[in-house]
Design a protein around this motif. Sequence first.
Motif, mmCIF file in Angstrom:
data_model
loop_
_atom_site.group_PDB
_atom_site.id
_atom_site.type_symbol
_atom_site.label_atom_id
_atom_site.label_comp_id
_atom_site.label_asym_id
_atom_site.label_seq_id
_atom_site.Cartn_x
_atom_site.Cartn_y
_atom_site.Cartn_z
ATOM 1 N N ASP A 55 69.312 52.352 23.028
ATOM 2 C CA ASP A 55 68.807 51.085 22.254
ATOM 3 C C ASP A 55 68.331 49.745 22.778
ATOM 4 O O ASP A 55 67.336 49.679 22.737
ATOM 5 C CB ASP A 55 69.505 50.675 21.150
ATOM 6 N N ILE A 56 69.003 49.794 23.954
ATOM 7 C CA ILE A 56 69.406 48.406 24.643
ATOM 8 C C ILE A 56 68.207 48.665 25.914
ATOM 9 O O ILE A 56 67.556 47.475 26.222
ATOM 10 C CB ILE A 56 70.784 47.891 25.069
ATOM 11 N N GLU A 103 65.549 40.785 16.446
ATOM 12 C CA GLU A 103 66.129 41.609 17.442
ATOM 13 C C GLU A 103 67.686 41.079 17.310
ATOM 14 O O GLU A 103 68.475 41.250 17.306
ATOM 15 C CB GLU A 103 65.898 42.023 18.555
ATOM 16 N N ILE A 104 67.734 39.585 17.467
ATOM 17 C CA ILE A 104 68.545 38.877 17.817
ATOM 18 C C ILE A 104 69.499 38.781 15.937
ATOM 19 O O ILE A 104 70.644 39.481 16.067
ATOM 20 C CB ILE A 104 68.652 37.581 17.906
ATOM 21 N N MET A 107 71.024 42.058 15.336
ATOM 22 C CA MET A 107 72.318 42.438 16.429
ATOM 23 C C MET A 107 73.620 41.461 15.671
ATOM 24 O O MET A 107 74.334 41.752 15.814
ATOM 25 C CB MET A 107 71.494 41.825 18.009
ATOM 26 N N ASN A 108 73.274 40.590 15.503
ATOM 27 C CA ASN A 108 74.245 39.645 15.512
ATOM 28 C C ASN A 108 74.760 39.666 13.889
ATOM 29 O O ASN A 108 75.908 39.643 13.337
ATOM 30 C CB ASN A 108 73.647 38.074 15.583
ATOM 31 N N TRP A 166 68.901 36.155 22.727
ATOM 32 C CA TRP A 166 68.748 37.164 22.993
ATOM 33 C C TRP A 166 69.978 37.718 23.528
ATOM 34 O O TRP A 166 70.345 38.849 23.632
ATOM 35 C CB TRP A 166 67.324 37.454 23.141
ATOM 36 N N VAL A 169 73.554 37.531 22.821
ATOM 37 C CA VAL A 169 73.674 38.578 21.729
ATOM 38 C C VAL A 169 74.009 39.624 21.898
ATOM 39 O O VAL A 169 74.414 40.803 21.402
ATOM 40 C CB VAL A 169 73.222 38.288 20.633
ATOM 41 N N ALA A 170 72.846 40.402 23.033
ATOM 42 C CA ALA A 170 73.087 41.537 23.185
ATOM 43 C C ALA A 170 74.407 42.090 23.940
ATOM 44 O O ALA A 170 75.257 43.323 24.095
ATOM 45 C CB ALA A 170 71.695 42.014 23.953
ATOM 46 N N VAL A 173 77.084 42.719 22.057
ATOM 47 C CA VAL A 173 77.108 43.488 20.865
ATOM 48 C C VAL A 173 77.284 45.216 22.240
ATOM 49 O O VAL A 173 78.326 45.503 22.065
ATOM 50 C CB VAL A 173 75.617 44.149 20.757
ATOM 51 N N GLY A 177 80.736 45.407 20.151
ATOM 52 C CA GLY A 177 80.554 44.743 19.272
ATOM 53 C C GLY A 177 80.692 43.104 18.855
ATOM 54 O O GLY A 177 81.364 43.258 17.694
#
Length: 190
Positions: A55-56, A103-104, A107-108, A166, A169-170, A173, A177
């Motif tokens: 996914d990433i 997207e941010i 994820m956030n 981005w 935050v990624a 993740v 997480g």
Amino acid sequence: MVVLNKIYTRTGDKGDTALGNGDRVAKFSDRVTAYGTTDELNSFVGVARLVAEEDIDAALSRIQNDLFDLGADLCRPDMEKDAEAEYPPLRVTLDQVDRLEEEIDVMNDALDPLRSFILPGGSALAAHLHVCRTVARRAERLAVELGAHEPVNPAVVKYLNRLSDWFFVAARVANNGGKDDVLWIPGANR
């Protein structure tokens, strides 16, 4: 479609290079430095993809394409002449910025709120994404500096600003997480 039959041209051997509009500038010009840093960032994204999960990785692939768009945008300074160009110049759009924001947010939403600053690291992917974050911030600073004295598409600066967020935050993740984030402990080694 781009066709590159010959990789070396010798046209830059004296320290200048051609912009997208054909103008020649010094290789150390602010514009070349800005889009060169974007290219550097794209290379770091490629390294991050080596350890990214599916996914990433898919998101990073989209980002790499956006960064080429961004470099193409920066290498063509004469935005007021876009309508007259033989081929429409490629420009970063606010839709690309909006996609990053969406997207941010996704994820956030899955992360616990931060209670401390975090140190770059944790997992291998998180460490790579933090490098991408810091290079994105440098690219943003260079684009802002360029925009102080030459035309720059405002969406370029917005994209780079959002992109560094981005990556942050990624990285969280990628650190389970946020559970494996490395927290800063102020004054820990005094």
